[in-house]
Design a protein around this motif. Structure first.
Motif, PDB file in Angstrom:
ATOM      1  N   MET A   1       2.132  -1.358  13.602  1.00 52.52           N
ATOM      2  CA  MET A   1       1.873  -2.981  13.294  1.00 52.52           C
ATOM      3  C   MET A   1       0.567  -3.206  12.614  1.00 52.52           C
ATOM      4  SD  MET A   1       2.346  -5.436  16.626  1.00 52.52           S
ATOM      5  CE  MET A   1       2.686  -6.880  16.357  1.00 52.52           C
ATOM      6  N   ASP A   2       0.705  -4.208  11.821  1.00 50.51           N
ATOM      7  CA  ASP A   2      -0.464  -4.589  10.965  1.00 50.51           C
ATOM      8  C   ASP A   2      -1.315  -5.294  11.782  1.00 50.51           C
ATOM      9  OD1 ASP A   2       0.191  -3.674   8.521  1.00 50.51           O
ATOM     10  OD2 ASP A   2       1.030  -5.581   7.597  1.00 50.51           O
ATOM     11  N   THR A   3      -2.610  -5.485  11.334  1.00 52.08           N
ATOM     12  CA  THR A   3      -3.746  -6.407  11.886  1.00 52.08           C
ATOM     13  C   THR A   3      -3.964  -7.212  10.917  1.00 52.08           C
ATOM     14  OG1 THR A   3      -5.332  -4.606  10.989  1.00 52.08           O
ATOM     15  CG2 THR A   3      -4.720  -4.025  13.206  1.00 52.08           C
ATOM     16  N   LEU A   4      -4.708  -8.130  11.269  1.00 50.52           N
ATOM     17  CA  LEU A   4      -5.308  -9.319  10.416  1.00 50.52           C
ATOM     18  C   LEU A   4      -6.046  -8.514   9.204  1.00 50.52           C
ATOM     19  CD1 LEU A   4      -5.828 -12.144  12.607  1.00 50.52           C
ATOM     20  CD2 LEU A   4      -4.285 -11.785  10.955  1.00 50.52           C
ATOM     21  N   ALA A   5      -6.962  -7.647   9.777  1.00 53.73           N
ATOM     22  CA  ALA A   5      -8.047  -6.660   8.614  1.00 53.73           C
ATOM     23  C   ALA A   5      -6.852  -6.202   7.590  1.00 53.73           C
ATOM     24  CB  ALA A   5      -8.932  -5.772   9.265  1.00 53.73           C
ATOM     25  N   GLN A   6      -6.061  -5.450   7.974  1.00 57.63           N
ATOM     26  CA  GLN A   6      -5.167  -4.756   7.098  1.00 57.63           C
ATOM     27  C   GLN A   6      -4.343  -5.732   6.195  1.00 57.63           C
ATOM     28  OE1 GLN A   6      -2.676  -2.922  10.062  1.00 57.63           O
ATOM     29  NE2 GLN A   6      -3.379  -0.694   9.398  1.00 57.63           N
ATOM     30  N   ALA A   7      -3.882  -6.744   6.503  1.00 57.47           N
ATOM     31  CA  ALA A   7      -3.393  -7.782   5.733  1.00 57.47           C
ATOM     32  C   ALA A   7      -4.526  -8.596   5.032  1.00 57.47           C
ATOM     33  CB  ALA A   7      -2.745  -9.164   6.806  1.00 57.47           C
ATOM     34  N   GLY A   8      -5.588  -8.571   5.100  1.00 54.81           N
ATOM     35  CA  GLY A   8      -6.702  -9.273   4.452  1.00 54.81           C
ATOM     36  C   GLY A   8      -6.961  -8.154   3.277  1.00 54.81           C
ATOM     37  N   ASP A   9      -7.084  -6.988   3.737  1.00 54.57           N
ATOM     38  CA  ASP A   9      -7.415  -6.007   2.665  1.00 54.57           C
ATOM     39  C   ASP A   9      -6.161  -5.911   1.705  1.00 54.57           C
ATOM     40  OD1 ASP A   9      -8.556  -3.472   1.703  1.00 54.57           O
ATOM     41  OD2 ASP A   9      -6.768  -2.594   2.350  1.00 54.57           O
ATOM     42  N   ALA A  51       4.202  -2.183 -11.547  1.00 52.61           N
ATOM     43  CA  ALA A  51       3.690  -0.765 -11.570  1.00 52.61           C
ATOM     44  C   ALA A  51       2.197  -0.493 -10.886  1.00 52.61           C
ATOM     45  CB  ALA A  51       3.549  -0.319 -13.059  1.00 52.61           C
ATOM     46  N   ALA A  52       1.289  -1.416 -11.231  1.00 56.44           N
ATOM     47  CA  ALA A  52       0.139  -1.362 -10.608  1.00 56.44           C
ATOM     48  C   ALA A  52      -0.055  -1.441  -8.967  1.00 56.44           C
ATOM     49  CB  ALA A  52      -1.013  -2.379 -11.214  1.00 56.44           C
ATOM     50  N   LEU A  53       0.925  -2.243  -8.487  1.00 52.66           N
ATOM     51  CA  LEU A  53       1.097  -2.204  -6.873  1.00 52.66           C
ATOM     52  C   LEU A  53       1.575  -1.006  -6.404  1.00 52.66           C
ATOM     53  CD1 LEU A  53       2.486  -5.796  -6.743  1.00 52.66           C
ATOM     54  CD2 LEU A  53       0.280  -5.257  -5.886  1.00 52.66           C
ATOM     55  N   GLU A  54       2.754  -0.394  -7.267  1.00 49.13           N
ATOM     56  CA  GLU A  54       3.220   1.020  -6.727  1.00 49.13           C
ATOM     57  C   GLU A  54       2.184   1.916  -6.840  1.00 49.13           C
ATOM     58  OE1 GLU A  54       7.897   0.700  -7.987  1.00 49.13           O
ATOM     59  OE2 GLU A  54       6.287   1.325  -9.526  1.00 49.13           O
ATOM     60  N   ALA A  55       1.176   2.002  -7.777  1.00 51.12           N
ATOM     61  CA  ALA A  55       0.204   2.818  -7.822  1.00 51.12           C
ATOM     62  C   ALA A  55      -0.833   2.815  -6.752  1.00 51.12           C
ATOM     63  CB  ALA A  55      -0.413   3.074  -9.080  1.00 51.12           C
ATOM     64  N   GLU A  56      -1.471   1.443  -6.364  1.00 52.33           N
ATOM     65  CA  GLU A  56      -2.271   1.250  -5.598  1.00 52.33           C
ATOM     66  C   GLU A  56      -1.922   1.329  -4.281  1.00 52.33           C
ATOM     67  OE1 GLU A  56      -5.901  -0.655  -4.175  1.00 52.33           O
ATOM     68  OE2 GLU A  56      -5.432   0.065  -6.221  1.00 52.33           O
ATOM     69  N   PHE A  57      -0.702   0.916  -3.791  1.00 47.73           N
ATOM     70  CA  PHE A  57      -0.251   1.087  -2.413  1.00 47.73           C
ATOM     71  C   PHE A  57       0.522   2.432  -2.197  1.00 47.73           C
ATOM     72  CE2 PHE A  57      -1.215  -3.176  -3.033  1.00 47.73           C
ATOM     73  CZ  PHE A  57      -2.039  -3.570  -1.773  1.00 47.73           C
ATOM     74  N   LYS A  58       0.875   3.128  -3.204  1.00 47.76           N
ATOM     75  CA  LYS A  58       1.458   4.367  -3.289  1.00 47.76           C
ATOM     76  C   LYS A  58       2.873   4.292  -2.469  1.00 47.76           C
ATOM     77  CE  LYS A  58      -2.742   7.142  -2.981  1.00 47.76           C
ATOM     78  NZ  LYS A  58      -3.368   6.388  -3.707  1.00 47.76           N
ATOM     79  N   VAL A  59       3.518   3.247  -3.038  1.00 52.81           N
ATOM     80  CA  VAL A  59       4.919   2.853  -2.529  1.00 52.81           C
ATOM     81  C   VAL A  59       5.890   2.790  -3.683  1.00 52.81           C
ATOM     82  CG1 VAL A  59       4.106   1.796  -0.505  1.00 52.81           C
ATOM     83  CG2 VAL A  59       4.411   0.186  -2.574  1.00 52.81           C
ATOM     84  N   GLN A  77       3.769  -9.744   1.595  1.00 51.30           N
ATOM     85  CA  GLN A  77       5.146  -9.533   2.598  1.00 51.30           C
ATOM     86  C   GLN A  77       5.687  -8.473   2.034  1.00 51.30           C
ATOM     87  OE1 GLN A  77       7.260 -13.241   3.234  1.00 51.30           O
ATOM     88  NE2 GLN A  77       8.532 -12.268   4.445  1.00 51.30           N
ATOM     89  N   VAL A  78       6.219  -8.432   0.755  1.00 42.86           N
ATOM     90  CA  VAL A  78       6.972  -7.469   0.259  1.00 42.86           C
ATOM     91  C   VAL A  78       6.318  -6.102   0.491  1.00 42.86           C
ATOM     92  CG1 VAL A  78       7.822  -6.145  -1.840  1.00 42.86           C
ATOM     93  CG2 VAL A  78       8.103  -8.635  -1.512  1.00 42.86           C
ATOM     94  N   ILE A  79       4.869  -5.938   0.231  1.00 42.23           N
ATOM     95  CA  ILE A  79       4.167  -4.573   0.455  1.00 42.23           C
ATOM     96  C   ILE A  79       4.144  -4.622   1.772  1.00 42.23           C
ATOM     97  CG2 ILE A  79       1.823  -3.470   0.309  1.00 42.23           C
ATOM     98  CD1 ILE A  79       3.326  -3.749  -2.436  1.00 42.23           C
ATOM     99  N   ALA A  80       3.822  -5.321   2.612  1.00 41.97           N
ATOM    100  CA  ALA A  80       3.870  -5.195   4.365  1.00 41.97           C
ATOM    101  C   ALA A  80       5.391  -4.562   4.805  1.00 41.97           C
ATOM    102  CB  ALA A  80       3.360  -6.313   5.039  1.00 41.97           C
ATOM    103  N   ALA A  84       6.183  -0.935   6.507  1.00 42.24           N
ATOM    104  CA  ALA A  84       6.750  -0.830   7.551  1.00 42.24           C
ATOM    105  C   ALA A  84       7.872   0.210   7.974  1.00 42.24           C
ATOM    106  CB  ALA A  84       7.165  -2.126   8.266  1.00 42.24           C
ATOM    107  N   ARG A  85       8.632   0.425   6.722  1.00 44.69           N
ATOM    108  CA  ARG A  85       9.877   1.072   6.647  1.00 44.69           C
ATOM    109  C   ARG A  85       9.540   2.652   7.044  1.00 44.69           C
ATOM    110  NH1 ARG A  85      11.834  -1.259   1.127  1.00 44.69           N
ATOM    111  NH2 ARG A  85      12.466  -3.205   1.935  1.00 44.69           N
TER     112      ARG A  85
END
Length: 85
Positions: A1-9, A51-59, A77-80, A84-85
């Motif tokens: 489950m996400d925390t507000l800190a994770q979402a803010g980051d 492409a940069a999002l994929e690299a940054e978040f490793k997804v 929202q999409v990244i979250a 979560a998957r």
């Protein structure tokens, strides 16, 4: 489950990536500013953001998600959801 800190980051990291690719300062883009309508992003810039999002978040993000990813908030929202998957 996400925390507000994770979402803010995530939002901070997403904002940095988007501002780099749209060539604007991070403080010039609000979470609900639309990339295309408010900042003139073209399809090439959006693919670069993806492409940069994929690299940054490793997804992996399917290009079909681009239609949902219209602003910082929707990208977060999409990244979250993917995380979560």
């Amino acid at each position: 489950m996400d925390t507000l800190a994770q979402a803010g980051d995530r939002i901070t990291r997403i904002t940095r990536i988007v501002s780099d690719h749209l060539e604007i300062e991070p403080d010039e883009i609000a979470p609900t500013d639309r990339f295309v309508e408010d900042h003139g992003a073209d399809s090439l810039a959006l693919i670069g953001v993806l492409a940069a999002l994929e690299a940054e978040f490793k997804v992996g993000i399917d290009q079909s998600e681009l239609r949902r990813m219209t602003d910082i908030s929707s990208v977060e929202q999409v990244i979250a959801e993917i995380g979560a998957r």
